[in-house]
Design a protein around this motif. Structure first.
Motif, mmCIF file in Angstrom:
data_model
loop_
_atom_site.group_PDB
_atom_site.id
_atom_site.type_symbol
_atom_site.label_atom_id
_atom_site.label_comp_id
_atom_site.label_asym_id
_atom_site.label_seq_id
_atom_site.Cartn_x
_atom_site.Cartn_y
_atom_site.Cartn_z
ATOM 1 N N SER A 197 0.870 -1.178 0.000
ATOM 2 C CA SER A 197 0.000 0.000 0.000
ATOM 3 C C SER A 197 0.900 1.219 0.000
ATOM 4 O O SER A 197 1.816 1.325 0.823
ATOM 5 N N LEU A 198 0.652 2.137 -0.923
ATOM 6 C CA LEU A 198 1.523 3.308 -1.056
ATOM 7 C C LEU A 198 1.510 4.180 0.188
ATOM 8 O O LEU A 198 2.419 4.964 0.406
ATOM 9 N N GLY A 199 0.495 4.024 1.034
ATOM 10 C CA GLY A 199 0.414 4.863 2.223
ATOM 11 C C GLY A 199 1.106 4.297 3.449
ATOM 12 O O GLY A 199 1.125 4.933 4.493
ATOM 13 N N PHE A 200 1.670 3.092 3.348
ATOM 14 C CA PHE A 200 2.284 2.447 4.503
ATOM 15 C C PHE A 200 3.800 2.405 4.369
ATOM 16 O O PHE A 200 4.344 2.243 3.275
ATOM 17 N N SER A 201 4.487 2.514 5.507
ATOM 18 C CA SER A 201 5.936 2.398 5.547
ATOM 19 C C SER A 201 6.322 1.244 6.452
ATOM 20 O O SER A 201 5.524 0.758 7.261
ATOM 21 N N ALA A 202 7.582 0.819 6.358
ATOM 22 C CA ALA A 202 8.083 -0.249 7.225
ATOM 23 C C ALA A 202 8.052 0.183 8.685
ATOM 24 O O ALA A 202 7.824 -0.636 9.585
ATOM 25 N N LEU A 203 8.261 1.457 8.947
ATOM 26 C CA LEU A 203 8.214 1.953 10.322
ATOM 27 C C LEU A 203 6.811 1.821 10.907
ATOM 28 O O LEU A 203 6.642 1.510 12.095
ATOM 29 N N MET A 204 5.798 2.058 10.082
ATOM 30 C CA MET A 204 4.422 1.899 10.555
ATOM 31 C C MET A 204 4.159 0.435 10.899
ATOM 32 O O MET A 204 3.541 0.123 11.936
ATOM 33 N N ALA A 205 4.615 -0.473 10.044
ATOM 34 C CA ALA A 205 4.451 -1.900 10.319
ATOM 35 C C ALA A 205 5.158 -2.289 11.605
ATOM 36 O O ALA A 205 4.616 -3.037 12.434
ATOM 37 N N GLU A 206 6.365 -1.773 11.794
ATOM 38 C CA GLU A 206 7.135 -2.086 13.002
ATOM 39 C C GLU A 206 6.399 -1.603 14.248
ATOM 40 O O GLU A 206 6.297 -2.330 15.256
ATOM 41 N N ASN A 207 5.867 -0.384 14.221
ATOM 42 C CA ASN A 207 5.134 0.140 15.376
ATOM 43 C C ASN A 207 3.913 -0.718 15.704
ATOM 44 O O ASN A 207 3.626 -1.003 16.877
ATOM 45 N N LEU A 208 3.177 -1.117 14.668
ATOM 46 C CA LEU A 208 1.998 -1.952 14.877
ATOM 47 C C LEU A 208 2.368 -3.279 15.530
ATOM 48 O O LEU A 208 1.713 -3.731 16.475
ATOM 49 N N ILE A 209 3.418 -3.930 15.011
ATOM 50 C CA ILE A 209 3.826 -5.233 15.545
ATOM 51 C C ILE A 209 4.318 -5.102 16.980
ATOM 52 O O ILE A 209 3.968 -5.904 17.856
ATOM 53 N N LEU A 210 5.138 -4.097 17.252
ATOM 54 C CA LEU A 210 5.660 -3.912 18.605
ATOM 55 C C LEU A 210 4.533 -3.663 19.601
ATOM 56 O O LEU A 210 4.558 -4.157 20.733
ATOM 57 N N ASP A 211 3.526 -2.907 19.202
ATOM 58 C CA ASP A 211 2.383 -2.651 20.080
ATOM 59 C C ASP A 211 1.599 -3.920 20.384
ATOM 60 O O ASP A 211 1.142 -4.124 21.507
ATOM 61 N N ARG A 212 1.432 -4.777 19.379
ATOM 62 C CA ARG A 212 0.561 -5.941 19.535
ATOM 63 C C ARG A 212 1.293 -7.177 20.062
ATOM 64 O O ARG A 212 0.730 -7.964 20.816
ATOM 65 N N PHE A 213 2.539 -7.380 19.635
ATOM 66 C CA PHE A 213 3.273 -8.601 19.992
ATOM 67 C C PHE A 213 4.428 -8.347 20.966
ATOM 68 O O PHE A 213 4.952 -9.281 21.557
ATOM 69 N N GLY A 214 4.865 -7.087 21.082
ATOM 70 C CA GLY A 214 6.061 -6.795 21.849
ATOM 71 C C GLY A 214 7.311 -7.075 21.031
ATOM 72 O O GLY A 214 7.246 -7.346 19.835
ATOM 73 N N LYS A 215 8.452 -7.028 21.669
ATOM 74 C CA LYS A 215 9.719 -7.263 20.969
ATOM 75 C C LYS A 215 9.920 -8.767 20.809
ATOM 76 O O LYS A 215 10.119 -9.485 21.789
ATOM 77 N N MET A 216 9.852 -9.257 19.586
ATOM 78 C CA MET A 216 9.920 -10.684 19.309
ATOM 79 C C MET A 216 11.316 -11.089 18.851
ATOM 80 O O MET A 216 12.021 -10.317 18.184
ATOM 81 N N ALA A 217 11.698 -12.303 19.172
ATOM 82 C CA ALA A 217 13.007 -12.821 18.759
ATOM 83 C C ALA A 217 13.058 -12.994 17.245
ATOM 84 O O ALA A 217 12.054 -13.299 16.601
ATOM 85 N N ASN A 218 14.234 -12.789 16.694
ATOM 86 C CA ASN A 218 14.502 -13.027 15.264
ATOM 87 C C ASN A 218 13.614 -12.190 14.348
ATOM 88 O O ASN A 218 13.232 -12.634 13.258
ATOM 89 N N ALA A 219 13.278 -10.975 14.769
ATOM 90 C CA ALA A 219 12.406 -10.118 13.964
ATOM 91 C C ALA A 219 13.173 -9.500 12.800
ATOM 92 O O ALA A 219 14.348 -9.130 12.928
ATOM 93 N N GLU A 220 12.490 -9.395 11.655
ATOM 94 C CA GLU A 220 13.046 -8.769 10.455
ATOM 95 C C GLU A 220 12.002 -7.826 9.880
ATOM 96 O O GLU A 220 10.818 -8.164 9.832
ATOM 97 N N CYS A 221 12.447 -6.672 9.407
ATOM 98 C CA CYS A 221 11.520 -5.670 8.885
ATOM 99 C C CYS A 221 12.182 -4.955 7.720
ATOM 100 O O CYS A 221 13.394 -4.714 7.737
ATOM 101 N N GLY A 222 11.416 -4.620 6.687
ATOM 102 C CA GLY A 222 12.000 -3.888 5.573
ATOM 103 C C GLY A 222 11.118 -3.902 4.344
ATOM 104 O O GLY A 222 9.892 -3.987 4.443
ATOM 105 N N GLU A 223 11.756 -3.835 3.168
ATOM 106 C CA GLU A 223 11.047 -3.773 1.891
ATOM 107 C C GLU A 223 11.387 -4.978 1.022
ATOM 108 O O GLU A 223 12.513 -5.473 1.037
ATOM 109 N N LEU A 224 10.399 -5.409 0.252
ATOM 110 C CA LEU A 224 10.611 -6.400 -0.790
ATOM 111 C C LEU A 224 10.773 -5.665 -2.121
ATOM 112 O O LEU A 224 10.119 -4.655 -2.361
ATOM 113 N N TYR A 225 11.633 -6.198 -2.976
ATOM 114 C CA TYR A 225 11.810 -5.559 -4.284
ATOM 115 C C TYR A 225 12.173 -6.601 -5.327
ATOM 116 O O TYR A 225 12.572 -7.731 -5.013
#
Length: 293
Positions: free
Chosen positions: A245-273
């Motif tokens: 979605s053009l309106g979403f960033s990886a930082l937004m995804a990270e904030n959502l996950i951290l809020d809901r799951f907390g800091k999880m082991a082996n986490a990876e975040c970024g862009e696919l290309y």
């Protein structure tokens, strides 16, 4: 933040991109179709594109999302391609749809490989996998081939039929098919006290359920993730969130996950290309994933 691209495709290639289009090879056939993120110039000439493309998507001026394909002689409307790597041997149907899609998102191969590796490593005999907004089911089949017990949820019956064809062509079986609104299904599973070892979440920006239920990504994703956090097994788990979605960033995804799951082991975040022949990186979504192994 990571940048990930698939490295093991034989039946797919991004030939060129630019001027809001992409030129791609799926198996034996070359397609030209719109791509809103390809804002640079094409490397090849317009004449080269016309010579190479066997199917070109022409957008309907009256409907921004729909259109029709112009085909050269001998170009089929449906055909099959394969993806093989490590424990995976997928056979996937391509079909020219009126929404420019062909049934496969090639950049997602990085997540198929991830599923294959992580599910096989879980100390669980048959990991329970929930694939939401599961589309034509490549991830479902990949999870099944990795030894999982898979529940595939999508709201569009013909798309689920397409996924079943991919399962059968890939010599897999016994995926649980649910033609249902993903949001409602997850809420019901929470009430039932169900647990899953793996959740795959690849929601569209907008969508409709079988009964006309409205899905709007930015309004409902946070609530959906709350339910997913309740469904995911706390000890042995794999989780993949993918957003295009053009309106979403990886930082937004990270904030959502951290809020809901907390800091999880082996986490990876970024862009696919995907990289074209000139090695320009075409962004095709953001991801957040983690696993207990």
């Amino acid at each position: 933040m990571q940048l990930l691209t698939p490295l093991h495709w034989q039946d797919y290639e991004l030939i060129d991109s630019g001027n809001f289009e992409k030129l791609e090879r799926f198996g034996d056939y070359i397609l030209a179709r719109p791509e809103p993120q390809a804002i640079w110039d094409k490397s090849l000439s317009e004449n080269d594109w016309k010579k190479k493309a066997q199917a070109t998507f022409m957008r309907d001026k009256q409907a921004t999302e729909r259109g029709e394909w112009q085909l050269t002689k001998g170009m089929p409307e449906k055909w099959w391609i394969g993806y093989q790597h490590a424990g995976l041997s997928l056979r996937l149907k391509c079909s020219l749809t009126s929404f420019k899609h062909v049934g496969i998102f090639p950049e997602q191969a990085v997540n198929w490989d991830y599923l294959d590796q992580k599910l096989r490593a879980l100390p669980v005999e048959k990991p329970a996998v929930l694939n939401l907004f599961a589309y034509t089911g490549a991830a479902s089949v990949a999870a099944k081939q990795a030894g999982a017990d898979v529940t595939h949820v999508d709201s569009i019956k013909p798309v689920v039929t397409w996924a079943r064809e991919n399962m059968e062509a890939s010599e897999a079986d016994n995926i649980r098919w649910m033609v249902e609104d993903a949001f409602k299904f997850v809420q019901r599973e929470v009430r039932r006290g169900k647990k899953y070892n793996c959740i795959i979440l690849d929601p569209p920006a907008y969508g409709r359920g079988p009964a006309g239920e409205k899905w709007i990504l930015e309004e409902q994703l946070n609530e959906l993730l709350k339910s997913c956090a309740e469904l995911l097994d706390a000890e042995h788990h794999v989780f993949i969130l993918n957003l295009y979605s053009l309106g979403f960033s990886a930082l937004m995804a990270e904030n959502l996950i951290l809020d809901r799951f907390g800091k999880m082991a082996n986490a990876e975040c970024g862009e696919l290309y995907l990289a074209d022949q000139k090695q320009r990186k075409l962004p095709l979504g953001i991801f957040y994933r983690f696993a207990s192994v």
